[in-house]
Design an enzyme around this catalytic site. Structure first.
Site, PDB file in Angstrom:
ATOM      1  N   LEU A 139       0.904  -0.964   0.406  1.00 35.15           N
ATOM      2  CA  LEU A 139       0.223  -0.052  -0.503  1.00 35.15           C
ATOM      3  C   LEU A 139       1.240   1.165  -0.017  1.00 35.15           C
ATOM      4  O   LEU A 139       1.017   1.931  -1.283  1.00 35.15           O
ATOM      5  CB  LEU A 139      -1.287  -0.036   1.526  1.00 35.15           C
ATOM      6  CG  LEU A 139      -1.689   1.299   1.211  1.00 35.15           C
ATOM      7  CD1 LEU A 139      -2.832   1.373   0.147  1.00 35.15           C
ATOM      8  CD2 LEU A 139      -2.745   1.589   3.194  1.00 35.15           C
ATOM      9  N   GLU A 141       3.881   3.907  -0.339  1.00 35.05           N
ATOM     10  CA  GLU A 141       4.675   4.065  -1.268  1.00 35.05           C
ATOM     11  C   GLU A 141       5.553   5.491  -0.922  1.00 35.05           C
ATOM     12  O   GLU A 141       5.629   6.059  -0.258  1.00 35.05           O
ATOM     13  CB  GLU A 141       4.034   5.085  -2.238  1.00 35.05           C
ATOM     14  CG  GLU A 141       2.758   3.840  -2.913  1.00 35.05           C
ATOM     15  CD  GLU A 141       2.325   4.652  -4.671  1.00 35.05           C
ATOM     16  OE1 GLU A 141       1.861   3.636  -5.158  1.00 35.05           O
ATOM     17  OE2 GLU A 141       2.758   5.840  -4.618  1.00 35.05           O
ATOM     18  N   TRP A 170       7.993   0.193   2.154  1.00 34.73           N
ATOM     19  CA  TRP A 170       8.314  -0.472   3.287  1.00 34.73           C
ATOM     20  C   TRP A 170       6.905  -1.705   3.228  1.00 34.73           C
ATOM     21  O   TRP A 170       6.612  -1.851   3.667  1.00 34.73           O
ATOM     22  CB  TRP A 170       7.638   0.965   4.257  1.00 34.73           C
ATOM     23  CG  TRP A 170       8.167   1.997   4.452  1.00 34.73           C
ATOM     24  CD1 TRP A 170       7.516   3.252   4.096  1.00 34.73           C
ATOM     25  CD2 TRP A 170       9.599   1.763   4.373  1.00 34.73           C
ATOM     26  NE1 TRP A 170       8.565   4.284   4.250  1.00 34.73           N
ATOM     27  CE2 TRP A 170       9.329   3.435   4.642  1.00 34.73           C
ATOM     28  CE3 TRP A 170      10.484   1.754   5.191  1.00 34.73           C
ATOM     29  CZ2 TRP A 170      10.650   4.507   5.298  1.00 34.73           C
ATOM     30  CZ3 TRP A 170      11.672   1.979   5.282  1.00 34.73           C
ATOM     31  CH2 TRP A 170      11.379   3.008   5.402  1.00 34.73           C
ATOM     32  N   THR A 172       7.155  -5.282   3.961  1.00 39.79           N
ATOM     33  CA  THR A 172       7.501  -6.773   4.484  1.00 39.79           C
ATOM     34  C   THR A 172       7.623  -7.654   4.269  1.00 39.79           C
ATOM     35  O   THR A 172       6.545  -7.578   2.966  1.00 39.79           O
ATOM     36  CB  THR A 172       6.698  -6.850   5.731  1.00 39.79           C
ATOM     37  OG1 THR A 172       6.972  -5.992   6.577  1.00 39.79           O
ATOM     38  CG2 THR A 172       7.013  -8.114   6.734  1.00 39.79           C
ATOM     39  N   ARG A 281      18.802 -11.321  40.449  1.00 35.45           N
ATOM     40  CA  ARG A 281      20.428 -10.084  40.932  1.00 35.45           C
ATOM     41  C   ARG A 281      20.411  -9.415  42.348  1.00 35.45           C
ATOM     42  O   ARG A 281      18.668  -8.597  42.853  1.00 35.45           O
ATOM     43  CB  ARG A 281      20.194  -8.763  39.730  1.00 35.45           C
ATOM     44  CG  ARG A 281      20.566  -7.779  40.400  1.00 35.45           C
ATOM     45  CD  ARG A 281      22.910  -7.746  39.607  1.00 35.45           C
ATOM     46  NE  ARG A 281      23.385  -6.640  39.200  1.00 35.45           N
ATOM     47  CZ  ARG A 281      24.874  -6.789  39.419  1.00 35.45           C
ATOM     48  NH1 ARG A 281      25.575  -8.148  39.006  1.00 35.45           N
ATOM     49  NH2 ARG A 281      25.619  -5.283  39.105  1.00 35.45           N
ATOM     50  N   GLN A 349      15.742  -0.449  31.796  1.00 30.30           N
ATOM     51  CA  GLN A 349      16.451   0.226  32.935  1.00 30.30           C
ATOM     52  C   GLN A 349      15.975  -0.254  33.962  1.00 30.30           C
ATOM     53  O   GLN A 349      17.262  -0.484  34.862  1.00 30.30           O
ATOM     54  CB  GLN A 349      15.349   1.198  33.035  1.00 30.30           C
ATOM     55  CG  GLN A 349      16.165   1.940  34.031  1.00 30.30           C
ATOM     56  CD  GLN A 349      16.797   3.672  33.910  1.00 30.30           C
ATOM     57  OE1 GLN A 349      17.433   3.361  33.039  1.00 30.30           O
ATOM     58  NE2 GLN A 349      17.459   3.961  34.797  1.00 30.30           N
ATOM     59  N   GLY A 353      23.808  -1.445  33.525  1.00 35.32           N
ATOM     60  CA  GLY A 353      24.293  -1.239  32.055  1.00 35.32           C
ATOM     61  C   GLY A 353      23.714  -2.837  31.496  1.00 35.32           C
ATOM     62  O   GLY A 353      24.232  -3.010  30.180  1.00 35.32           O
ATOM     63  N   GLU A 376       1.762  -0.286  10.433  1.00 40.43           N
ATOM     64  CA  GLU A 376      -0.137  -0.286  10.028  1.00 40.43           C
ATOM     65  C   GLU A 376      -0.624   0.456  10.527  1.00 40.43           C
ATOM     66  O   GLU A 376      -1.950   0.786  11.154  1.00 40.43           O
ATOM     67  CB  GLU A 376      -0.805  -1.042  10.552  1.00 40.43           C
ATOM     68  CG  GLU A 376       0.041  -2.734  10.499  1.00 40.43           C
ATOM     69  CD  GLU A 376      -0.157  -3.605   9.412  1.00 40.43           C
ATOM     70  OE1 GLU A 376      -1.848  -2.897   9.324  1.00 40.43           O
ATOM     71  OE2 GLU A 376      -0.140  -4.466   9.361  1.00 40.43           O
ATOM     72  N   THR A 378       0.768   5.632  11.634  1.00 42.24           N
ATOM     73  CA  THR A 378       1.206   5.679  12.766  1.00 42.24           C
ATOM     74  C   THR A 378       0.724   5.903  13.764  1.00 42.24           C
ATOM     75  O   THR A 378      -0.404   6.004  13.449  1.00 42.24           O
ATOM     76  CB  THR A 378       2.899   6.720  12.153  1.00 42.24           C
ATOM     77  OG1 THR A 378       1.092   8.029  12.325  1.00 42.24           O
ATOM     78  CG2 THR A 378       3.380   6.383  11.373  1.00 42.24           C
TER      79      THR A 378
END
Length: 397
Positions: A139, A141, A170, A172, A281, A349, A353, A376, A378
């Protein structure tokens, strides 16, 4: 070497789903088994390598998972959309390239399944739904993305044949698809001058540019598709002349629900990975999950995921009942993809690290979530759709 999320008692957890039948429960169990055995183990490595898992789509088709919302008489699963979307969520949680790829393939089949003649459905759908063929949807362009009605690809009729010329963007599965659902201008300007065509992937004159170099979903090829005088018979036209844009909008409403389900899958995967990490952790002689600030982040992440899942399922049930669902589909796509972006960012977050390294999958989830706010339509366009439903079209001076 990319590490998978922890697999102990705090690793990925099955979602407690409400489904309408035992058959649907069995389909979800089958999906989870295929994910565990065929998709998840290779996901990170294949994404890093940019490998598209074509064989997985064949496997999904053979398992009956590639045509779930379509009629059984044509090789589909005859399942309600609320079931199909939950299968999609499970696939996307393991690998977005697969989940979104199934959603795009389903989108590409929509025109034939919904608007095709009986002959077209009987001839085309069994191979499309059985895994033998992979589809793409054309669809957008280079000069018409959000303003899709301004597309310039031309379709010129000469007797019983059509010649298509133009460039789609675009796409897929661009360059690897076996068939393309192409929207082209067969008449005058505007939405009423567009028709839909089914174009074989090996049609003379059809070619694809090099795949785009993307932030995420590197295993899923996205490319421009060039139609240089591609000739197809009139039997490849889907629906009436000039009906193409209505066909496209019909497909996009359903496709937005697919994106919403994929977004919640990615968000769920990120939450599971982050939760597993913070429970294992230790800092200051206790699990970091004991710190209230982190616990509140986890609570917000889980709440957003549950809300998004409820929203896309509510829209799906409207669709299954034959009721209008366009604004709800826009809301679901908007909310779920924004949630995925927020949850994956928080997951990075929470890992500190380590979250910023490729040694853990959350950085991949974060990169993948971003595209779901764009594809699909924005999320700004989704807000336009919702606002028009509430307040009517914008005034024109």
């Amino acid at each position: 070497m990319v590490q998978q999320a922890p697999q102990g008692p705090y690793g990925p957890r099955p979602v407690d789903r409400q489904v309408p039948s035992e058959e649907a429960r069995d389909l979800l169990a089958l999906t989870r088994e295929l994910v565990r055995r065929e998709i998840a183990p290779a996901a990170s490595g294949e994404e890093d390598a940019g490998h598209f898992p074509r064989e997985i789509f064949t496997t999904l088709g053979q398992a009956g998972l590639l045509g779930l919302p379509y009629p059984e008489e044509y090789g589909g699963g005859d399942q309600p959309y609320e079931v199909y979307l939950q299968v999609l969520e499970e696939l996307a949680a393991a690998r977005l390239t697969v989940g979104l790829g199934v959603s795009v393939h389903t989108l590409a089949c929509h025109a034939v399944a919904r608007f095709g003649t009986k002959v077209q459905r009987a001839d085309r759908l069994p191979d499309m739904l059985g895994g033998g063929l992979l589809g793409a949807y054309c669809l957008s362009e280079p000069t018409s993305g959000s303003d899709a009605a301004a597309l310039r690809t031309r379709a010129v009729r000469d007797g019983d044949t059509w010649t298509l010329t133009g460039t789609k963007a675009w796409t897929t599965h661009g360059g690897i698809a076996d068939f393309y659902t192409v929207l082209a201008r067969s008449g005058g300007e505007g939405a009423h001058g567009v028709s839909a065509f089914l174009v074989p992937g090996d049609a003379p004159g059809l070619s694809a540019a090099a795949p785009e170099r993307k932030m995420g979903m590197k295993g899923s090829p996205t490319a421009q598709v060039h139609l240089d005088g591609v000739t197809v018979p009139d039997s490849c036209r889907i629906g009436e002349e000039g009906q193409g844009f209505a066909i496209a909008l019909s497909a996009l409403d359903s496709g937005r629900l697919g994106v919403a389900a994929c977004a919640i899958g990615v968000a769920q995967a990120a939450l599971d990975a982050a939760l597993g990490y913070v429970l294992e952790r230790r800092q200051f002689n206790r699990p970091v999950a004991d710190f209230q600030g982190l616990r509140f982040m986890l609570a917000d992440m889980a709440t957003g995921i549950e809300a998004g899942r409820a929203l896309y399922l509510s829209a799906a049930r409207l669709r299954d009942a034959g009721r209008p669902f366009s604004p709800q589909a826009a809301m679901a796509k908007l909310f779920c993809s924004d949630t995925a972006m927020r949850v994956t960012t928080d997951a990075v977050q929470l890992l500190g690290g380590y979250g910023y390294t490729a040694d853990f999958p959350v950085e991949r989830y974060m990169r993948e979530a971003k595209v779901l706010q764009i594809v699909e339509g924005t999320n700004q366009i989704q807000r336009v759709v919702v606002a028009r439903h509430l307040a009517g079209p914008e005034s024109r001076d």
